[in-house]
Design an enzyme around this catalytic site. Structure first.
Site, short mmCIF file in Angstrom:
data_model
loop_
_atom_site.label_atom_id
_atom_site.label_comp_id
_atom_site.label_asym_id
_atom_site.label_seq_id
_atom_site.Cartn_x
_atom_site.Cartn_y
_atom_site.Cartn_z
N HIS A 154 46.12 44.59 44.47
CA HIS A 154 45.07 44.21 43.53
C HIS A 154 45.10 42.70 43.30
O HIS A 154 46.15 42.11 43.16
CB HIS A 154 45.29 44.92 42.19
CG HIS A 154 44.16 44.70 41.24
ND1 HIS A 154 43.06 45.52 41.20
CD2 HIS A 154 43.94 43.73 40.32
CE1 HIS A 154 42.22 45.08 40.29
NE2 HIS A 154 42.73 43.99 39.74
N ASP A 193 38.32 51.03 29.53
CA ASP A 193 38.24 49.66 30.08
C ASP A 193 36.80 49.29 30.40
O ASP A 193 36.41 48.13 30.23
CB ASP A 193 39.12 49.52 31.33
CG ASP A 193 39.04 48.10 31.88
OD1 ASP A 193 39.43 47.17 31.14
OD2 ASP A 193 38.53 47.91 33.00
N ARG A 249 34.05 42.23 26.46
CA ARG A 249 34.80 40.97 26.61
C ARG A 249 33.98 39.96 27.40
O ARG A 249 33.99 38.76 27.11
CB ARG A 249 36.13 41.24 27.34
CG ARG A 249 37.15 41.93 26.47
CD ARG A 249 38.30 42.44 27.31
NE ARG A 249 38.92 41.39 28.08
CZ ARG A 249 39.50 41.56 29.27
NH1 ARG A 249 39.55 42.75 29.84
NH2 ARG A 249 40.04 40.55 29.90
N SER A 271 43.79 45.73 31.08
CA SER A 271 42.60 46.14 31.82
C SER A 271 42.97 46.49 33.26
O SER A 271 42.64 47.57 33.78
CB SER A 271 41.58 44.99 31.78
OG SER A 271 40.59 45.14 32.74
N LYS A 313 43.83 50.58 35.09
CA LYS A 313 43.13 51.10 36.28
C LYS A 313 44.13 51.42 37.39
O LYS A 313 43.98 52.39 38.13
CB LYS A 313 42.07 50.09 36.75
CG LYS A 313 40.86 50.08 35.82
CD LYS A 313 39.85 49.03 36.18
CE LYS A 313 40.33 47.64 35.88
NZ LYS A 313 39.33 46.64 35.62
N1 URA Z 1 39.99 42.09 36.39
C1 URA Z 1 40.00 43.19 35.59
O1 URA Z 1 39.93 44.32 36.07
N2 URA Z 1 40.11 43.00 34.27
C2 URA Z 1 40.21 41.79 33.70
O2 URA Z 1 40.33 41.71 32.49
C3 URA Z 1 40.18 40.64 34.54
C4 URA Z 1 40.08 40.82 35.89
#
Ligand code: URA
Length: 434
Positions: free
Chosen positions: A82, A161, A168, A183, A187
């Protein structure tokens, strides 16, 4: 319990109890907490931060707010990768087939781009026929038989999220270390991998600009992952200039294919090897970094990685002939060179501005549901340290209209930093957090 109490407690710097965080996630998910209160709470977190205990609990609760993927029916250790978000970052398209060709199953759920940063799913959708949505059983079957699959996140993956991120994004609270960490990690936890390689971007094209901030983010994400019983590793990498040369979906797919064929830009190849090596180590497919790198380099140079990419395309509906016919990818036909009006050495790029320029051409989206144009984008011809002569091309713009191309060219010229002397080269890899 009342939301006003949570907002006031966070504003005054108190640590939330687990009951408060449970209440918060429940209220975000079922929509019972109004946006204005949630926005106020996000701003309080932005200024007051969170303790590691709060962040760990919040991430786990958020992960449990929707579907949680069980990958146990796929044999082997599943490792995800990621990136925290960058410009021109197409490493997943290189790393995934390379690692899968080394025998490590790649079973990945990726996101879309937002703002100046790109997303893997948008890039994959530039490939004619590629199916980013597969029924879960078909997706698992593909990973079991072919060894690789990348799909978009399921609609109900971490709904908490989805709500929070959208809010946000419009309240100036994206750039908060605990909010980014929770966040991303919520995931990752929900998507079920045994381990994660987290590429934490640092620099003027990333959400966090300093190494110190990026280290704090990486440490927090690694702590959340470990506490949840997974194996995380974070790699800090520079985002002081776009990765590679291409920005924009189809252009980036072309560059990823060139890299798989051994002809890509050096920084993209290097980062792909670094991240891929960590994935192999986590999966137990290599004992150390040197062995992992050697294995991956052999996979690249033998053409195995490119063949694997084709196999993956065949399995997931994408046109495998794009590896030998990249012109089959959608490409804007209006191509304009951007000439420098001064000479010197490239000492830097305003990377966020380049990402925004590509986005305004149509390569990205300002709002979540904006449509995108896969064929537009930029090729950055000069990297940091390169010499530029006045009148020389520093970039190319792929646009749909002359007016768009002129505007993009102006923005690119303003994003270029020149110095009379060659700058000291800065490293691409800035550190590891294990
Ligand atoms: N990527 C995400 O999934 N969340 C964030 O807050 C910033 C980048």
């Amino acid at each position: 319990m009342r939301m006003i109490e949570l907002i006031s407690r966070k504003r005054d710097g108190y640590e939330h109890t687990t009951e408060e965080l449970d209440y918060l996630v429940r209220g975000i998910t079922d929509g019972s907490i109004p946006d204005y209160q949630l926005a106020a709470w996000c701003m309080a977190v932005y200024f007051q931060g969170m303790t590691p205990r709060e962040a760990r609990h919040l991430a786990r609760k958020m992960a449990a707010s929707g579907d949680q993927i069980d990958l146990s029916s796929i044999p082997g250790v599943k490792i995800d990768k990621h990136s925290t978000g960058g410009v021109g970052d197409k490493t997943s398209l290189v790393v995934a087939p390379m690692v899968a060709a080394a025998g490590v199953p790649v079973c990945k759920m990726s996101g879309r781009g937002l703002g100046h940063t790109g997303g893997t799913i948008d890039k994959l959708e530039a490939i004619p026929g590629y199916r980013t949505e597969l029924p879960i059983a078909e997706f698992f079957q593909q990973v079991r038989t072919v060894g690789i699959g990348i799909v978009g996140q399921s609609g109900n993956l971490v709904p908490a999220d989805q709500q929070l991120y959208a809010l946000r994004d419009v309240t100036g609270t994206v750039e908060s270390i605990p909010l980014i960490a929770t966040s991303i990690m919520s995931k990752k936890l929900a998507s079920g991998a045994d381990g994660f390689v987290l590429d934490v971007k640092v620099g003027n094209g990333a959400f966090l600009n300093t190494q110190q901030e990026a280290e704090r983010l990486a440490e927090l994400m690694v702590a959340i992952g470990k506490r949840a019983g997974r194996q995380p590793v974070a790699v800090l990498s520079s985002m002081e200039q776009p990765l590679g040369r291409a920005i924009g979906n189809a252009l980036e797919v072309r560059e990823a294919i060139a890299t798989l064929a051994g002809e890509g830009p050096a920084d993209l190849k290097e980062l792909s090897l670094v991240l891929g090596a960590q994935m192999l180590i986590l999966a137990g497919a290599a004992a150390d970094e040197e062995t992992a790198r050697r294995k991956l380099e052999a996979i690249l140079t033998s053409g195995q990685a490119l063949r694997f990419f084709e196999k993956w395309m065949e399995a997931q509906g994408g046109d495998p002939s794009i590896t030998s016919h990249p012109e089959r990818l959608p490409t804007a036909t209006l191509v304009r060179k951007v000439l420098s009006n001064a000479g010197g050495y490239v000492s830097g790029w305003d990377t966020e501005a380049l990402g925004l320029t590509a986005m305004r051409l149509g390569a990205g989206r300002e709002r979540k549901n904006d449509p995108i144009d896969h064929g537009v984008g930029l090729i950055i011809e000069k990297k940091i340290g390169d010499r530029v002569v006045a009148g020389e091309a520093i970039a190319q713009v792929y646009a749909r209209s002359e007016e768009q191309a002129v505007r993009a060219a102006q923005a690119i010229r303003s994003a270029l930093r020149l110095s009379p002397l060659p700058p000291t080269p800065a490293p691409l890899i800035l550190g590891y957090i294990i």
